[in-house]
Design a protein around this motif. Structure first.
Motif, mmCIF file in Angstrom:
data_model
loop_
_atom_site.group_PDB
_atom_site.id
_atom_site.type_symbol
_atom_site.label_atom_id
_atom_site.label_comp_id
_atom_site.label_asym_id
_atom_site.label_seq_id
_atom_site.Cartn_x
_atom_site.Cartn_y
_atom_site.Cartn_z
ATOM 1 N N THR A 1 1.019 -1.210 -0.021
ATOM 2 C CA THR A 1 -0.060 0.056 -0.041
ATOM 3 C C THR A 1 0.747 1.341 0.052
ATOM 4 O O THR A 1 2.191 1.286 0.311
ATOM 5 C CB THR A 1 -0.988 0.186 1.200
ATOM 6 O OG1 THR A 1 -0.109 0.400 2.524
ATOM 7 C CG2 THR A 1 -1.596 -1.304 1.497
ATOM 8 N N PRO A 2 0.309 2.236 -0.524
ATOM 9 C CA PRO A 2 1.125 3.587 -0.214
ATOM 10 C C PRO A 2 1.347 4.152 1.248
ATOM 11 O O PRO A 2 2.141 5.164 1.104
ATOM 12 C CB PRO A 2 0.411 4.597 -1.006
ATOM 13 C CG PRO A 2 -1.064 4.122 -0.988
ATOM 14 C CD PRO A 2 -1.052 2.495 -0.622
ATOM 15 N N LYS A 3 1.189 3.527 2.080
ATOM 16 C CA LYS A 3 1.348 3.866 3.484
ATOM 17 C C LYS A 3 2.651 3.097 3.991
ATOM 18 O O LYS A 3 2.858 3.739 5.206
ATOM 19 C CB LYS A 3 0.148 3.310 4.437
ATOM 20 C CG LYS A 3 -1.303 4.031 4.008
ATOM 21 C CD LYS A 3 -2.189 3.552 4.950
ATOM 22 C CE LYS A 3 -3.652 4.472 4.518
ATOM 23 N NZ LYS A 3 -4.667 3.900 4.864
ATOM 24 N N ARG A 4 3.182 2.572 3.328
ATOM 25 C CA ARG A 4 4.436 1.956 3.726
ATOM 26 C C ARG A 4 5.428 2.662 3.926
ATOM 27 O O ARG A 4 6.244 2.960 4.993
ATOM 28 C CB ARG A 4 5.035 0.906 2.913
ATOM 29 C CG ARG A 4 4.206 -0.449 2.366
ATOM 30 C CD ARG A 4 4.709 -1.207 1.413
ATOM 31 N NE ARG A 4 4.694 -0.625 0.124
ATOM 32 C CZ ARG A 4 4.820 -1.060 -1.087
ATOM 33 N NH1 ARG A 4 5.264 -2.250 -1.000
ATOM 34 N NH2 ARG A 4 4.563 -0.480 -1.960
ATOM 35 N N LYS A 5 5.617 3.763 3.034
ATOM 36 C CA LYS A 5 6.829 4.699 2.936
ATOM 37 C C LYS A 5 6.394 5.759 4.199
ATOM 38 O O LYS A 5 7.476 5.909 5.007
ATOM 39 C CB LYS A 5 7.176 5.574 1.642
ATOM 40 C CG LYS A 5 8.031 6.239 1.539
ATOM 41 C CD LYS A 5 8.681 6.654 0.403
ATOM 42 C CE LYS A 5 9.489 7.962 0.284
ATOM 43 N NZ LYS A 5 9.853 8.473 -1.124
ATOM 44 N N CYS A 50 8.174 -2.301 7.099
ATOM 45 C CA CYS A 50 8.051 -1.732 5.984
ATOM 46 C C CYS A 50 8.990 -1.910 4.941
ATOM 47 O O CYS A 50 8.582 -1.812 3.832
ATOM 48 C CB CYS A 50 8.129 0.033 6.455
ATOM 49 S SG CYS A 50 6.879 0.551 7.507
ATOM 50 N N TYR A 54 8.503 -3.929 0.792
ATOM 51 C CA TYR A 54 8.809 -3.804 -0.764
ATOM 52 C C TYR A 54 9.459 -4.942 -1.417
ATOM 53 O O TYR A 54 9.768 -4.947 -2.722
ATOM 54 C CB TYR A 54 9.838 -2.695 -0.683
ATOM 55 C CG TYR A 54 9.181 -1.289 -0.482
ATOM 56 C CD1 TYR A 54 8.597 -0.672 -1.571
ATOM 57 C CD2 TYR A 54 9.437 -0.618 0.837
ATOM 58 C CE1 TYR A 54 7.896 0.478 -1.334
ATOM 59 C CE2 TYR A 54 8.557 0.667 1.107
ATOM 60 C CZ TYR A 54 8.231 1.282 0.008
ATOM 61 O OH TYR A 54 7.295 2.420 0.126
ATOM 62 N N GLU A 57 7.698 -6.247 -4.819
ATOM 63 C CA GLU A 57 7.883 -5.426 -5.850
ATOM 64 C C GLU A 57 9.357 -5.532 -6.433
ATOM 65 O O GLU A 57 9.560 -5.598 -7.694
ATOM 66 C CB GLU A 57 7.507 -3.944 -5.579
ATOM 67 C CG GLU A 57 6.122 -3.991 -4.998
ATOM 68 C CD GLU A 57 5.954 -2.477 -4.599
ATOM 69 O OE1 GLU A 57 6.482 -1.456 -4.922
ATOM 70 O OE2 GLU A 57 4.761 -2.405 -3.973
#
Length: 110
Positions: A1-5, A50, A54, A57
């Protein structure tokens, strides 16, 4: 999800703040520092979570399983060697200067 970073960044910032605070450890503050260290372990685990989120990907971009495995292993080996070398530096300096536990703790946090 975009909340990882953003979550990883927040966990790193909190980790750094606690590590910086722990430089002031002394006989009077040891219990508070121990409590902070417990929180620090939690923030460290969030950061690792976190980072590992990744991996799928990265594996998809690398395409070859062997290459991915090699880079993942290299990352783990590098982190472990770095920790061992850092511990060695702390031990050497503590031995050279005959530091007590408090001084070793402050140096280790710095």
């Amino acid at each position: 999800t975009p909340k990882r970073k953003p979550l990883g960044i927040l966990a790193c910032i909190l980790f750094i703040i606690i590590q910086s605070t722990q430089i002031s450890i002394s006989e009077q503050t040891w219990f508070a520092m121990a409590v902070l260290q417990a929180f620090n372990g939690f923030f460290y685990q969030i950061n690792e979570l976190c980072l590992t989120a990744y991996l799928p990907e990265i594996r998809d971009q690398v395409k070859e399983e062997k290459v991915f495995t090699w880079y993942n292993s290299l990352y783990t080996i590098t982190g472990t060697i770095t920790q061992v070398l850092y511990l060695g530096v702390v031990i050497v300096f503590a031995g050279i200067y005959s530091w007590n536990d408090g001084q070793i703790g402050r140096f280790g946090q710095a």
